[in-house]
Design a protein around this motif. Structure first.
Motif, mmCIF file in Angstrom:
data_model
loop_
_atom_site.group_PDB
_atom_site.id
_atom_site.type_symbol
_atom_site.label_atom_id
_atom_site.label_comp_id
_atom_site.label_asym_id
_atom_site.label_seq_id
_atom_site.Cartn_x
_atom_site.Cartn_y
_atom_site.Cartn_z
ATOM 1 N N GLN A 19 1.013 -1.266 0.520
ATOM 2 C CA GLN A 19 0.029 -0.087 0.075
ATOM 3 C C GLN A 19 0.891 1.390 -0.042
ATOM 4 O O GLN A 19 0.487 1.927 -0.756
ATOM 5 N N PHE A 20 2.072 1.397 0.814
ATOM 6 C CA PHE A 20 2.926 2.349 0.749
ATOM 7 C C PHE A 20 3.581 2.942 -0.493
ATOM 8 O O PHE A 20 3.692 3.282 -1.351
ATOM 9 N N LEU A 21 4.227 1.810 -1.122
ATOM 10 C CA LEU A 21 4.711 1.481 -2.634
ATOM 11 C C LEU A 21 3.623 2.425 -3.450
ATOM 12 O O LEU A 21 4.196 3.062 -4.298
ATOM 13 N N ASN A 22 2.279 1.566 -3.279
ATOM 14 C CA ASN A 22 1.145 1.666 -4.730
ATOM 15 C C ASN A 22 1.253 3.779 -4.390
ATOM 16 O O ASN A 22 0.671 4.117 -5.163
ATOM 17 N N LEU B 126 14.572 6.220 -16.383
ATOM 18 C CA LEU B 126 14.261 6.952 -17.692
ATOM 19 C C LEU B 126 14.345 8.406 -17.008
ATOM 20 O O LEU B 126 15.255 9.519 -17.575
ATOM 21 N N THR B 127 13.556 9.207 -16.193
ATOM 22 C CA THR B 127 13.227 10.636 -15.503
ATOM 23 C C THR B 127 13.650 11.107 -13.993
ATOM 24 O O THR B 127 13.890 12.386 -14.120
ATOM 25 N N GLY B 128 14.009 9.846 -13.284
ATOM 26 C CA GLY B 128 14.218 10.298 -11.647
ATOM 27 C C GLY B 128 13.180 10.889 -10.891
ATOM 28 O O GLY B 128 13.193 11.073 -10.323
ATOM 29 N N THR B 129 12.016 11.275 -11.221
ATOM 30 C CA THR B 129 10.308 11.156 -10.663
ATOM 31 C C THR B 129 10.243 10.135 -10.271
ATOM 32 O O THR B 129 10.442 9.232 -10.446
ATOM 33 N N LEU B 130 9.058 10.574 -8.951
ATOM 34 C CA LEU B 130 8.860 9.452 -8.051
ATOM 35 C C LEU B 130 7.325 8.776 -9.219
ATOM 36 O O LEU B 130 6.512 9.308 -10.219
ATOM 37 N N LEU B 131 6.927 7.637 -9.467
ATOM 38 C CA LEU B 131 6.035 7.008 -9.690
ATOM 39 C C LEU B 131 5.091 5.803 -8.439
ATOM 40 O O LEU B 131 6.039 5.414 -7.725
ATOM 41 N N PRO B 132 3.858 5.579 -8.572
ATOM 42 C CA PRO B 132 2.961 5.181 -7.704
ATOM 43 C C PRO B 132 3.984 3.813 -8.419
ATOM 44 O O PRO B 132 3.632 3.036 -10.166
ATOM 45 N N ALA B 133 4.151 2.409 -7.577
ATOM 46 C CA ALA B 133 4.371 1.668 -8.229
ATOM 47 C C ALA B 133 3.136 -0.151 -8.513
ATOM 48 O O ALA B 133 3.291 -0.319 -9.653
ATOM 49 N N ASN B 134 2.133 0.750 -8.187
ATOM 50 C CA ASN B 134 0.844 0.116 -8.973
ATOM 51 C C ASN B 134 0.562 -1.536 -8.966
ATOM 52 O O ASN B 134 0.563 -1.936 -9.287
#
Length: 160
Positions: free
Chosen positions: A70-73, A81-89
Motif C-alpha cells: 500500500q505504501f509503495l502504491n 528514465l526521468t528520475g521522478t517518483l511514480l506509484p508502484a501500481n
C-alpha cells in the motif's frame, strides 16, 4: 533531507519532530505530528534466504507486506528514465514476490543517500542499486516518510 553531502528531494531537517514507538501502528487521530511506526518488521522477498537462515522471506508477516505494498502504491521509487517518483501500481496481496521486490529496489534507488549509502562502510559496493530487502535503513525511511516530520535515528548497521 541531507545525507552526508547529498540532498534528498522534498525533505528538510528543520521539520523533523519525534515519533513514538509504542501502541498500535498508524497515525493517532487528532494529534498532529504524533504517529507510530508504519512497518514494524523487516521484510524480504518470498524466495529470499540468507546463509544463516535468520532472514527468511517465507516468514514475512502478511499484514506487514500488505502495508508495504500500500505504501509503495502511494510513493515508490524513481523512474529509471526521468528520475521522478511514480506509484508502484502493485496488486495488494500480502505476497512479497517479483513485483514488490522491484518496487522496493526502485524506492531504494531513489532514496539511495539515506537507504543504501549508510551500508557502504559495511560492505555494500554499489550504493545506487537497490537490494529489494526491507531491512534496517529501508524500514526506517518508510516509517519516516509515512510519518511526515518523524526523526528516527540511523539503526546500528554492524549487527543483525
Amino acid at each position: 533531507l541531507v545525507a552526508g553531502s547529498v540532498v534528498v528531494p522534498g525533505f528538510a531537517l528543520a521539520s523533523l519532530p519525534a515519533v513514538t514507538s509504542e501502541g498500535p501502528t498508524g497515525f493517532i487521530p487528532g494529534e498532529p505530528g504524533s504517529c507510530y511506526a508504519y512497518l514494524t518488521d523487516y521484510l524480504f522477498p518470498a524466495t529470499y534466504r540468507n546463509a544463516s537462515g535468520l532472514l527468511d522471506g517465507s516468514k514475512n508477516n502478511r499484514s506487514q507486506v500488505i502495508r508495504l505494498q500500500q505504501f509503495l502504491n502511494q510513493v515508490e521509487g524513481a523512474n529509471a528514465l526521468t528520475g521522478t517518483l511514480l506509484p508502484a501500481n502493485l496488486p495488494v496481496t500480502g505476497y512479497y514476490g517479483a513485483q514488490t521486490t522491484q518496487a522496493v529496489k526502485n524506492f531504494q534507488r531513489y532514496y539511495w543517500p539515506v537507504i543504501l549509502l549508510p551500508w557502504q562502510p559495511h560492505g555494500l559496493t554499489d550504493v545506487k542499486t537497490g537490494t529489494g530487502l526491507v531491512y534496517k535503513t529501508t524500514k526506517r525511511w518508510i516509517n519516516m516518510l509515512n510519518c511526515p516530520g518523524a526523526s528516527l535515528p540511523l539503526p546500528d548497521l554492524r549487527s543483525r
